[in-house]
Design a protein around this motif. Sequence first.
Motif, short mmCIF file in Angstrom:
data_model
loop_
_atom_site.label_atom_id
_atom_site.label_comp_id
_atom_site.label_asym_id
_atom_site.label_seq_id
_atom_site.Cartn_x
_atom_site.Cartn_y
_atom_site.Cartn_z
N LEU A 31 2.59 7.03 -6.67
CA LEU A 31 1.63 8.05 -7.09
C LEU A 31 2.14 9.46 -6.78
CD1 LEU A 31 -1.17 8.71 -8.27
CD2 LEU A 31 -2.10 8.47 -5.94
N VAL A 32 2.74 9.62 -5.60
CA VAL A 32 3.25 10.93 -5.20
C VAL A 32 4.44 11.33 -6.06
CG1 VAL A 32 4.34 12.20 -3.32
CG2 VAL A 32 2.37 10.73 -2.86
N PHE B 12 0.83 -1.20 0.00
CA PHE B 12 0.00 0.00 0.00
C PHE B 12 0.87 1.26 0.00
CE2 PHE B 12 -2.18 3.30 2.46
CZ PHE B 12 -3.30 3.50 1.67
N VAL B 13 1.93 1.22 0.85
CA VAL B 13 2.82 2.37 0.93
C VAL B 13 3.55 2.59 -0.40
CG1 VAL B 13 4.89 3.28 2.05
CG2 VAL B 13 3.10 2.21 3.42
N GLN B 14 4.00 1.50 -1.03
CA GLN B 14 4.70 1.62 -2.31
C GLN B 14 3.81 2.24 -3.38
OE1 GLN B 14 6.15 -2.28 -3.19
NE2 GLN B 14 7.87 -2.16 -1.74
N LYS B 15 2.56 1.87 -3.42
CA LYS B 15 1.62 2.44 -4.39
C LYS B 15 1.43 3.93 -4.15
CE LYS B 15 -0.90 -1.87 -5.19
NZ LYS B 15 -2.20 -2.57 -5.04
N LYS B 16 1.31 4.30 -2.88
CA LYS B 16 1.15 5.71 -2.55
C LYS B 16 2.39 6.50 -2.94
CE LYS B 16 -2.96 5.85 -0.63
NZ LYS B 16 -4.03 6.72 -1.17
N VAL B 17 3.58 5.90 -2.66
CA VAL B 17 4.82 6.59 -2.99
C VAL B 17 4.95 6.77 -4.50
CG1 VAL B 17 7.33 6.35 -2.96
CG2 VAL B 17 6.02 5.88 -0.90
#
Length: 232
Positions: free
Chosen positions: A201-202, A194-199
């Motif tokens: 995207l950012v 989840f964190v990797q996907k958010k990163v």
Amino acid sequence: QIDKLQVTFHQWEQTPSNTGERVHLTKELLTSCESIEWQVDELDKAIAVAARDPAWYGLDEVEIEKRRRWTSTAHNQVGSTRRTVEAGKVKQNLFSSGANGVRKELMRLPNDHASQAGRSNHYVNQDNDDFISSESDQQLLLVKKQDEELDELSASVRRIGHVGLTIHDELIGQEKILDELGMEMETTSNRLDFVQKKVALVMKKAGAKGQIMMIAFLVVLFIILFILVFFT
């Protein structure tokens, strides 16, 4: 049993030789000596096993040595009794052989043939009875030995069964621990995804400077997660 053996031996010493009671006591003493010697040998084996790990059996070296001295004394005591009885038996057999020679000479006389034949049959029957009694004692001793061996085998099987149950319980506990660890690893993996996907995207939205800052932030976050996962 040793006390009873000593009482019987004292009675044997006071009984006149060349009597039926003396013969009976001789056989009883020899059978008892054989039985006791076998049991003392088994005790020696048990002491040898316990001496390998006395603490497991709740013993110490002093107690082990005390029991060894007892079995050694028992061996000497019973062995001395058996040798004395066997020597008396040999003397009795020699006397009986001489008496049989005299009896044969008397049987050669022409008078009282029926009486001589009757006495001869009596001695033959007595010898047969003695032989049957001796064989019966041997069979009883053999059955007793087999019963004791079966008891020892049964005790060993019970101990093995208890060990197997303990191993089974331990394996179940280890399986539960592994399942819990697997669930925690799966939860941590989902969080990292989840964190990797958010990163990702950012980083698409940010420029070069923003990406550097984001990388630094991720490194710090990774260190924190690493500490939380492996040190807590």
